[in-house]
Scaffold this active site. Structure first.
Site, PDB file in Angstrom:
ATOM      1  N   SER A  38       0.769  -1.039  -0.011  1.00  0.00           N
ATOM      2  CA  SER A  38      -0.095   0.162  -0.064  1.00  0.00           C
ATOM      3  C   SER A  38       1.001   1.198   0.021  1.00  0.00           C
ATOM      4  CB  SER A  38      -1.041  -0.268   1.374  1.00  0.00           C
ATOM      5  OG  SER A  38      -1.907   0.969   1.290  1.00  0.00           O
ATOM      6  N   ASP A  62      -1.239   0.995  -3.905  1.00  0.00           N
ATOM      7  CA  ASP A  62      -2.331   0.120  -4.576  1.00  0.00           C
ATOM      8  C   ASP A  62      -3.406   0.618  -5.090  1.00  0.00           C
ATOM      9  OD1 ASP A  62      -2.930   0.431  -2.091  1.00  0.00           O
ATOM     10  OD2 ASP A  62      -3.652  -1.797  -1.895  1.00  0.00           O
ATOM     11  N   ASP A 120      -2.867   6.004  -3.362  1.00  0.00           N
ATOM     12  CA  ASP A 120      -1.483   5.523  -2.765  1.00  0.00           C
ATOM     13  C   ASP A 120      -0.993   4.270  -3.632  1.00  0.00           C
ATOM     14  OD1 ASP A 120      -3.344   3.682  -2.267  1.00  0.00           O
ATOM     15  OD2 ASP A 120      -2.975   3.271  -0.307  1.00  0.00           O
ATOM     16  N   ASP A 130      -5.954   1.899  -3.041  1.00  0.00           N
ATOM     17  CA  ASP A 130      -7.398   1.921  -2.453  1.00  0.00           C
ATOM     18  C   ASP A 130      -7.615   3.005  -1.781  1.00  0.00           C
ATOM     19  OD1 ASP A 130      -5.390   1.363  -0.487  1.00  0.00           O
ATOM     20  OD2 ASP A 130      -6.207  -0.621   0.373  1.00  0.00           O
TER      21      ASP A 130
END
Length: 450
Positions: free
Chosen positions: A99, A240, A238, A242
Site C-alpha cells: 500500500s 495500490d 497510494d 485503495d
C-alpha cells in the site's frame, strides 16, 4: 491468528519478514483449500515494487503445485482484484502490495470470492500451514495447475469504472498523482476516456520509487502541481490505489473526512443515501461530525481499519463509509476502498452541482489533531492502569465538548497511540503530553517514537 496476518494482510520488509517461501506456502494452501475435488481459480494482482514480481512468481508456483490455476492481472490495483474476484467468479483474489509503505516493504492481501477481506479461519489455516503443522499433497500429471495471462480482467475493471461516470469531464483540468504505483497507466486512460484534460505526475515507476515524495501520503507535491498548472481538481492515490485524497482548485488538501462529507451530502440531496448512515472510524475529525450534524446525516464509528468499516456497512446495508486516510467505500459499487472510484464519485458531485470542490468541502472545519506513538512495557496493562485511565479522564474533562482524547493500541507493535483533538494545537499537545507523562511516572513508558 495474527502472527503473520494483520488487518491488511501479511506485510513486512521483503525477503526479511515476507519471503518468496512465505508466498509459495500461501499459494500452496489456497490452491489446496479451494481445490477439493475440482480445479481452483485464483486471480493475482501486484503493484510496481521490485519485490512484487518475485512474490507473484512464488504465489503462482504454489497455487499451480497444488493444482490451482493462477490468473495474473499483472500491475493493477487492489480494488480491481476485488472487483474481478467477484465479477468473474474466482475462488479468491490476491493482491501483492504494501500500500502506502516504502518500496522495500511488501504485502500479500487476500480477498474472498466476494472481493472482501479474507475470513479469519482461512488466515488461521494458512498460518498453521506456514508453521509446519500440516502436510499438503502435490498435484500430479494433468492435475498440475497452469498460469494464465489475465490482463483482460484489468481492462474489464477499467470499463466498469468508466461506466460509473454520470457526465463527461470535458473542460475540466484534472491532476492525477499516481504515486509511481498501481495507477500509473490506468488513471490517465480512464480520465482521458471521460473527456478530461489530464495532467499526470508520479507515473514513472522504477520499482524503487513507489510512494516516494508523491501520492496520498505526500500530498504537498500535488498541491503545488494543481496551483502551478491552474487545475480544477487533483487526485492522489497510494501505491495500490485503495486510497484517494484530493486537492481543490485553490491547492487545499481534501482529506477522507472531507470526501465523506461531500459525497454523503451529495448522495443525500440526490436521494441516493436513503436513510443510511455514513460509517467512519474513531480517527475521523470532529469537524466532520459537526458538519454531518448540521446536515442531519447520521453516522457510525468503528475501530481504525477499512476492514471494520466494510463489516459495519455490510451488516447494516449502509451505502457510504471510510477513513480519514482516504479509504472510501461505496457500498453498492465496491466491497473495498477504491481510490479511482472515489475520484469518479467526487467528480460526479462537482459536475452535477456545478460547484468547485472548495465550495463543496467548505462546511467541514478540520480541528487540530496531535497523535503520538509511544512504546510501552505492556499494551494491555498500560491501558488498564488506573493512573493512566485517570489521566485520560482528566484530559477529556479539561477539553470538555470542545475536544476529545483517544488512547488505543497498535495491532502489530508494542505501541499505544495517544491522540487529542481540540480547538488549538496547544490544547492538543497539552492533553497528549499529560497522558504520556503519566505513563512515564508509572514506569509504563519505554520511549516516544519519532
Amino acid at each position: 491468528m495474527s502472527k503473520y496476518f494483520g488487518t491488511d494482510g501479511f506485510r513486512g520488509e521483503a525477503n526479511k519478514d515476507l519471503t518468496a517461501d512465505h508466498a509459495f506456502q500461501i499459494g500452496r494452501y489456497l490452491g489446496w483449500l479451494y481445490g477439493q475435488n475440482r480445479r481452483a481459480r485464483v486471480v493475482i494482482g501486484k503493484d510496481t515494487r521490485r519485490s512484487s514480481y518475485m512474490l507473484e512468481t512464488a504465489l503462482a508456483a504454489g497455487l499451480t503445485a497444488s493444482g490451482a490455476d493462477a490468473y495474473l492481472m499483472h500491475v493493477t490495483t487492489t480494488p480491481s482484484v476485488s472487483y474481478i474476484a467477484r465479477a468473474d467468479d474466482f475462488d479468491c483474489g490476491i493482491m501483492i502490495s504494501a500500500s502506502h509503505n516504502p518500496y522495500y516493504d511488501n504485502g500479500i492481501k487476500l480477498l474472498n470470492a466476494q472481493g472482501e477481506k479474507m475470513e479469519e479461519d482461512v488466515l488461521d489455516g494458512i498460518e498453521e500451514y506456514i508453521d509446519g503443522h500440516e502436510a499438503l499433497p502435490l498435484a500430479q500429471r494433468d492435475g498440475i495447475g497452469r498460469t494464465v495471462d489475465y490482463s483482460a480482467g484489468r481492462n474489464r475493471y477499467i470499463g466498469y469504472l468508466i461506466s460509473q461516470a454520470t457526465r463527461s469531464y470535458k473542460d475540466h483540468r484534472i491532476g492525477l498523482d499516481c504515486a509511481n504505483g498501481s495507477t500509473w497507466q490506468m488513471a490517465k486512460s480512464i480520465f482521458d476516456a471521460l473527456g478530461a484534460d489530464t495532467f499526470v505526475t508520479g507515473n514513472a515507476p522504477d520499482g524503487l520509487n513507489i510512494n516516494v515524495d508523491c501520492g496520498s501520503t505526500h500530498l504537498g507535491h500535488l498541491q503545488d502541481f494543481v496551483v502551478q498548472n491552474h487545475l480544477d481538481v487533483g487526485f492522489a492515490f497510494d501505491g495500490d490505489a485503495d486510497r484517494c485524497l484530493a486537492v481543490d482548485e485553490k491547492g487545499n488538501a481534501i482529506t477522507g473526512d472531507h470526501i465523506l462529507y461531500v459525497c454523503g451530502k451529495y448522495m443525500k440531496d440526490a436521494g441516493t443515501l436513503g436513510h443510511s448512515k455514513i460509517v467512519t472510524t474513531v480517527m475521523s475529525n470532529m469537524g466532520l461530525y459537526k458538519a454531518l450534524d448540521a446536515e442531519g446525516i447520521g453516522y457510525e464509528k468503528t475501530a481504525v481499519g477499512d476492514k471494520y468499516v466494510a463489516e459495519c456497512m455490510r451488516k447494516n446495508d449502509y451505502f457510504l463509509g471510510g477513513e480519514q486516510s482516504g479509504h472510501i467505500i461505496f457500498g453498492r459499487l465496491a466491497n473495498t476502498g477504491d481510490g479511482l472510484l472515489t475520484a469518479i464519485k467526487l467528480m460526479e458531485a462537482i459536475t452535477e452541482t456545478k460547484l468547485p470542490l472548495s465550495t463543496l468541502a467548505a462546511p467541514v472545519t478540520i480541528y487540530p489533531q496531535v497523535l503520538k506513538n509511544v512504546v510501552v512495557t505492556d499494551k494491555r496493562e498500560t491501558l488498564e492502569c488506573e493512573e493512566v485511565r485517570t489521566a485520560v479522564a482528566e484530559a477529556e474533562a479539561k477539553l470538555g465538548s470542545a475536544g476529545r482524547v483517544l488512547l488505543r493500541a497498535s495491532g502489530t507493535e508494542p505501541v499505544l497511540r495517544v491522540m487529542s483533538e481540540a480547538e488549538t494545537q496547544e490544547q492538543c499537545l497539552q492533553a497528549v503530553d499529560s497522558i504520556i507523562d503519566c505513563m512515564r511516572r508509572c514506569g509504563r513508558l519505554v520511549r516516544v517514537k519519532e
